[in-house]
Scaffold this active site. Structure first.
Site, mmCIF file in Angstrom:
data_model
loop_
_atom_site.group_PDB
_atom_site.id
_atom_site.type_symbol
_atom_site.label_atom_id
_atom_site.label_comp_id
_atom_site.label_asym_id
_atom_site.label_seq_id
_atom_site.Cartn_x
_atom_site.Cartn_y
_atom_site.Cartn_z
ATOM 1 N N MET A 43 0.527 -1.585 -0.338
ATOM 2 C CA MET A 43 0.173 0.431 0.212
ATOM 3 C C MET A 43 0.031 1.438 -0.321
ATOM 4 S SD MET A 43 -2.799 -1.211 2.770
ATOM 5 C CE MET A 43 -2.057 -2.024 4.149
ATOM 6 N N GLN A 81 7.301 -5.393 -4.222
ATOM 7 C CA GLN A 81 6.824 -5.392 -5.075
ATOM 8 C C GLN A 81 6.786 -4.383 -6.119
ATOM 9 O OE1 GLN A 81 2.679 -3.314 -5.358
ATOM 10 N NE2 GLN A 81 2.211 -5.174 -5.908
ATOM 11 N N CYS A 136 -1.928 -1.437 -10.408
ATOM 12 C CA CYS A 136 -2.331 -0.001 -10.013
ATOM 13 C C CYS A 136 -2.941 0.613 -10.999
ATOM 14 C CB CYS A 136 -1.468 0.169 -9.456
ATOM 15 S SG CYS A 136 -1.003 2.252 -9.101
ATOM 16 N N ASN A 147 -7.259 -11.187 -3.155
ATOM 17 C CA ASN A 147 -7.634 -10.367 -2.304
ATOM 18 C C ASN A 147 -8.542 -9.042 -3.002
ATOM 19 O OD1 ASN A 147 -5.561 -6.870 -3.451
ATOM 20 N ND2 ASN A 147 -6.321 -7.392 -1.139
ATOM 21 N N GLY A 161 -11.217 -6.164 -0.180
ATOM 22 C CA GLY A 161 -12.481 -6.747 0.967
ATOM 23 C C GLY A 161 -12.700 -6.918 1.848
#
Length: 355
Positions: free
Chosen positions: A32, A85, A115, A226, A228
């Site tokens: 993130m 990443q 992204c 991945n 929610g």
């Protein structure tokens, strides 16, 4: 609509696969931007010894053409297992960046194919690569040639007007032919025009079923889901269908969820660390970092949610927010904030399990 059955001749040669244990991917904290930096990861590791931690996305340009590689790739040895990443779309640049990252000691190198921001699209980075599976395969192959670490991919189920039930199998098959064994799939489409990155994390509907179907179709691959996911009940449900779960915002905004990961998902019988002890264990690290020139609020901002839902938690957050940025602030500020939350009261009140 069912899974596209055109590509049913997919074969993956066993000798192309690296002998890697992907067990740590059973639970991971998502990469993130601006959040999962080295300070957050150090704190997260105090809460869970088993979770796989990811860096923020680091672009190949920052590594190859920047003037501070240590800033982007440096990390504390206690963070292991930790994955880098990478963001990029040029095989040669990704290969060079992977080689450099390997020297730093990362446990895994992950390619960002998810992204949706305009900035990365313009550099052929992120979700736009979903439209170019062969280029992704070329990138992964170049990365694999530059490291002995596993090279993995994090992607979406599709972009824009693509039909995920057609393109996702095609994408996975094309990339997996390189020997790539692990795919983390954000179970939403990304809309490259019309939605902001934040909206792309919330508005496109989740489709967990298609991720489950990828595991059924390609059982030899490691499939991580991945999107929610916030509660352990949901994690257990997902793990009945796939190999791993990746949690993002919940693991940052409510970091104490990580304190249950080892017991809930890895079967460890070690006692859970308390919130107060986790904060106390950060004090030597903070003292070291502040002595080296780091500002306290660069570290403490990642700890604001540790008392989420607890009596005194708001006072803790307010005190840190009002004082951690001040010149000369050090571990004593955190100690003063900690004193605003009654440890005995928390001990007397059973922890709510994240059902």
């Amino acid at each position: 609509m069912g899974i596209c059955t055109v590509l049913n001749t997919f074969e993956l040669e066993e000798n192309t696969l690296k002998s890697i244990d992907y067990g740590c991917q059973r639970f991971s904290v998502a990469p993130m931007l601006d959040w999962t930096d080295r300070h957050y990861r150090y704190f997260a590791r105090l809460l869970s010894k088993e979770a796989l931690l990811y860096t923020e996305m680091v672009t190949t340009g920052a590594i190859l053409f920047g003037n501070n590689t240590e800033r982007f790739l440096g990390f504390n040895a206690q963070e292991h297992p930790v994955a880098l990443q990478l963001g990029g779309g040029n095989p040669e640049e990704l290969a060079k960046s992977t080689a450099i990252a390997t020297e730093y000691g990362f446990d895994e190198i992950n390619l960002n194919v998810g992204c949706p921001s305009d900035r990365v699209q313009n550099n052929m980075i992120g979700a736009c690569l979903m439209a170019h599976p062969q280029l992704v395969a070329d990138c992964v192959q170049a990365m694999q040639a530059s490291t002995d670490k596993p090279v993995t991919v994090k992607c979406r189920i599709g972009i824009d007007e693509q039909d995920p039930y057609q393109i996702l199998p095609e994408f996975i098959e094309t990339v997996a032919k390189t020997g790539c064994r692990s795919f983390t799939i954000h179970a939403r489409k990304a809309w490259l025009k019309g939605l902001s990155p934040k909206e792309n994390r919330e508005i496109p509907p989740l489709d967990y079923d298609i991720v489950y179907q990828m595991k059924q179709r390609y059982p030899e691959l490691n499939i991580v889901i991945n999107g929610g996911i916030t509660q352990f009940e949901a994690m257990h449900q997902h793990l009945a269908h796939v190999d791993g779960v990746m949690v993002g915002r919940e693991a940052y905004q409510n970091p104490y969820i990580l304190a249950q990961v080892d017991q809930q998902l890895f079967g460890r019988d070690t006692p859970m660390i308390s919130r107060h002890d986790a904060v106390r264990l950060m004090l030597p690290y903070i003292e070291q970092q502040v002595s080296a020139g780091c500002y306290l609020n660069h570290i403490s901002r990642h700890m604001l949610g540790i008392f989420q839902g607890c009596a005194g938690g708001r006072k803790f957050r307010r005190y840190l927010s009002e004082n951690a940025h001040k010149p000369g602030s050090g571990p004593e500020v955190l100690e003063q904030a900690l004193a605003l939350v009654s440890e005995q009261a928390l001990l007397d009140t059973p922890e709510k399990e994240h059902a």
